[in-house]
Design a protein around this motif. Structure first.
Motif, short mmCIF file in Angstrom:
data_model
loop_
_atom_site.label_atom_id
_atom_site.label_comp_id
_atom_site.label_asym_id
_atom_site.label_seq_id
_atom_site.Cartn_x
_atom_site.Cartn_y
_atom_site.Cartn_z
N GLU A 1 -11.47 -6.98 4.28
CA GLU A 1 -11.80 -5.88 5.20
C GLU A 1 -12.99 -5.08 4.69
OE1 GLU A 1 -8.35 -3.48 5.98
OE2 GLU A 1 -7.25 -5.18 6.81
N CYS B 1 -5.10 4.71 1.69
CA CYS B 1 -4.82 4.72 3.13
C CYS B 1 -3.86 5.88 3.40
CB CYS B 1 -4.19 3.39 3.55
SG CYS B 1 -3.69 3.40 5.28
N VAL C 1 2.63 0.78 8.21
CA VAL C 1 2.09 1.41 9.41
C VAL C 1 2.72 0.79 10.66
CG1 VAL C 1 -0.04 2.33 8.44
CG2 VAL C 1 0.04 -0.05 9.17
N CYS D 1 -2.27 2.64 11.93
CA CYS D 1 -3.52 2.10 11.39
C CYS D 1 -4.61 2.33 12.45
CB CYS D 1 -3.35 0.61 11.13
SG CYS D 1 -4.89 -0.25 10.79
N PRO D 2 -5.62 3.16 12.17
CA PRO D 2 -6.64 3.42 13.19
C PRO D 2 -7.32 2.15 13.68
CG PRO D 2 -6.94 4.88 11.29
CD PRO D 2 -5.86 3.92 10.91
N MET D 3 -7.51 1.18 12.78
CA MET D 3 -8.19 -0.05 13.21
C MET D 3 -7.40 -0.82 14.27
SD MET D 3 -9.76 -3.19 11.06
CE MET D 3 -8.27 -3.76 10.33
N ASN E 1 -3.36 -6.58 12.31
CA ASN E 1 -3.59 -5.12 12.31
C ASN E 1 -4.11 -4.71 13.68
OD1 ASN E 1 -3.68 -6.10 9.60
ND2 ASN E 1 -4.57 -4.16 8.93
N TYR F 1 0.80 -1.22 0.00
CA TYR F 1 0.00 0.00 0.00
C TYR F 1 0.84 1.28 0.00
CZ TYR F 1 -4.11 -2.81 1.46
OH TYR F 1 -5.13 -3.70 1.54
N CYS G 1 -11.73 -1.05 9.12
CA CYS G 1 -10.76 -0.22 8.40
C CYS G 1 -11.56 0.79 7.59
CB CYS G 1 -9.92 -1.09 7.47
SG CYS G 1 -9.18 -0.13 6.14
FE1 SF4 Z 1 -5.16 0.10 8.52
FE2 SF4 Z 1 -6.95 0.15 6.60
FE3 SF4 Z 1 -4.68 1.45 6.26
FE4 SF4 Z 1 -4.77 -1.23 6.22
S1 SF4 Z 1 -5.71 0.17 4.77
S2 SF4 Z 1 -3.29 0.03 7.30
S3 SF4 Z 1 -6.32 -1.63 7.78
S4 SF4 Z 1 -6.25 1.90 7.81
#
Ligand code: SF4
Ligand code: 13P
Length: 302
Positions: A198, A258, A59, A84-86, A112, A24, A170
Motif C-alpha cells: 500500500e 492507523c 476495522v 478504513c477510509p480507503m 479493504n 495492526y 491508505c
Molecule cells: Fe485502512 Fe490503512 Fe488502516 Fe489498513 S492501515 S485499515 S488500509 S487506513
C-alpha cells in the motif's frame, strides 16, 4: 491475568465467542486474541470457526467480510466507528462506467472495501494473494479498486494486463515519503527493508521484500539478516518481536499508526461481549451478492 482479561475469558465462554484480531491492533488486544493474522487469514479462518460469535478486532470491512462469509454467525465490532477510509475510495458509478467502456473488464476489489463495492465486483483480493489472483484471471482489462498503490505494484509485475487505475489510497502507507526511507536506510545500513504494497511505488521500489503483514512476518523469520526496517503499520512489530527476540526492527517514523485500528481496546471488547452490540447487520440479498467475489478469492487463492 488482570481483571479485564479475566472478564473477557469468562464472557467468551458464556457467549460461545472467539476473538479474532488483525496485526495492526494494540499489543494488549493481540495478546488476548484467539486468532490473529492478516486480512486474508482473518477471512479464511472465519469460515472455519465453530463458535457462534466472532468478535472482530479490526476495522469495519474486516467485520463485514467475516459476516458475509458466515451469515449465520454473530459478528461483533468492539468499536463500529473503526473504519478504513480507503474502503470508501471507489464508486459504484465509476465501476459501471468502466464496465461500459471495456467489454471484458474484471473488477478486482481489494478486500479493504465496503460491502457495497464488493457487490459490484468480480473478485476480491488481499495484499497476500492479489498478484496470484489477477494473474489467473482470463481478462486482459483489470479495473483495480480502491487502492492505487497495490494496483501499480501488481500492474508492474503483469505487463500482459491492461490496468485501469482508481485513485484510492491508505493514508497511513501513502503518507510515508521516500525521504524517510532513505534516512532510515542511512541510519541502519545492514537492515533489510520490508514494505507493504500500500506504500507509494517509489517506496516499494527500494524494498528487499514487499508483501502483506503476514508475508512481512514470515520473511523476517526466515531471513538471515538480523535487522529490518519495517514499512507498514507499527502494530505488526508486536508479532515480529515475539517471533524474533534476537532480531532488531526499526520503523521510518513514529507516524506509522492507523488511528482506526487503535480504537479497539480491551474495555470495548468486554462491553461488546456483555451487550452483544454493535454487531454487523447486512441485508440478506446484499450479502449474497458480496459473497460471490469473496468466494472466488478463496477458491483462486488455494
Ligand atoms: Fe485502512 Fe490503512 Fe488502516 Fe489498513 S492501515 S485499515 S488500509 S487506513
Ligand atoms: P494485510 O492484508 O496485509 O493484513 O493489510 C491490511 C491492511 O489494512 C493494510 O493497511
Amino acid at each position: 491475568m488482570n481483571e479485564t482479561t479475566a472478564s473477557i475469558e469468562r464472557l467468551k465462554k458464556e457467549k460461545n465467542a472467539v476473538i479474532m484480531a488483525h496485526y495492526y491492533v494494540a499489543d494488549e488486544v493481540q495478546e488476548i486474541a484467539d486468532y490473529i493474522g492478516d486480512s486474508y487469514y482473518l477471512s479464511e479462518t472465519a469460515t472455519k470457526i465453530d463458535a457462534e460469535t466472532i468478535v472482530l478486532c479490526g476495522v469495519s470491512f474486516m467485520g463485514e467480510s467475516a459476516k458475509i462469509l458466515n451469515p449465520q454467525k454473530t459478528v461483533l465490532l468492539p468499536d463500529e466507528t473503526a473504519d478504513c477510509p480507503m474502503a470508501h475510495m471507489a464508486s459504484i458509478e465509476r465501476i459501471r462506467e468502466v464496465r461500459r467502456q471495456y467489454e471484458d473488464v474484471a473488477v478486482v476489489c481489494y478486500v479493504n472495501s465496503t460491502a457495497e463495492l464488493k457487490t459490484e465486483s468480480d473478485v476480491c483480493v488481499t495484499s497476500a494473494n492479489a498478484l496470484k489472483i489477477v494473474q489467473a484471471l482470463p481478462n486482459k482489462n483489470i479495473f483495480f479498486i480502491p487502492d492505487q498503490n497495490l494496483a501499480h505494484y501488481i500492474a508492474d509485475k503483469l505487463p500482459e494486463k491492461n490496468f485501469i487505475f482508481n485513485d484510492g489510497y491508505c493514508h497511513v502507507h501513502h503518507d510515508i515519503p521516500v525521504s524517510r526511507i532513505t534516512e532510515a536506510k542511512a541510519l541502519h545500513p545492514a537492515a533489510e527493508l520490508l514494505v507493504h504494497p500500500e506504500c507509494r511505488p517509489e517506496v516499494t521500489a527500494l524494498a528487499d521484500y514487499v508483501g502483506s503483514t503476514s508475508g512481512i512476518i514470515s520473511y523476517a523469520k526466515s531471513s538471515r539478516a538480523h535487522e529490518f526496517i519495517v514499512i507498514t503499520e507499527m502494530g505488526v512489530l508486536y508479532e515480529l518481536k515475539k517471533q524474533n527476540p534476537d532480531k532488531k526492527f526499526y520503523t521510518a517514523e513514529d507516524m506509522q499508526i492507523c488511528p482506526n485500528m487503535k480504537k479497539i481496546t480491551l474495555d470495548k471488547i468486554v462491553q461488546v461481549l456483555e451487550t452483544g452490540s454493535p454487531s454487523v447487520e447486512l441485508q440478506e440479498d446484499f450479502m449474497k451478492r458480496a459473497l460471490s467475489p469473496m468466494e472466488r478469492m478463496l477458491a483462486l487463492s488455494k
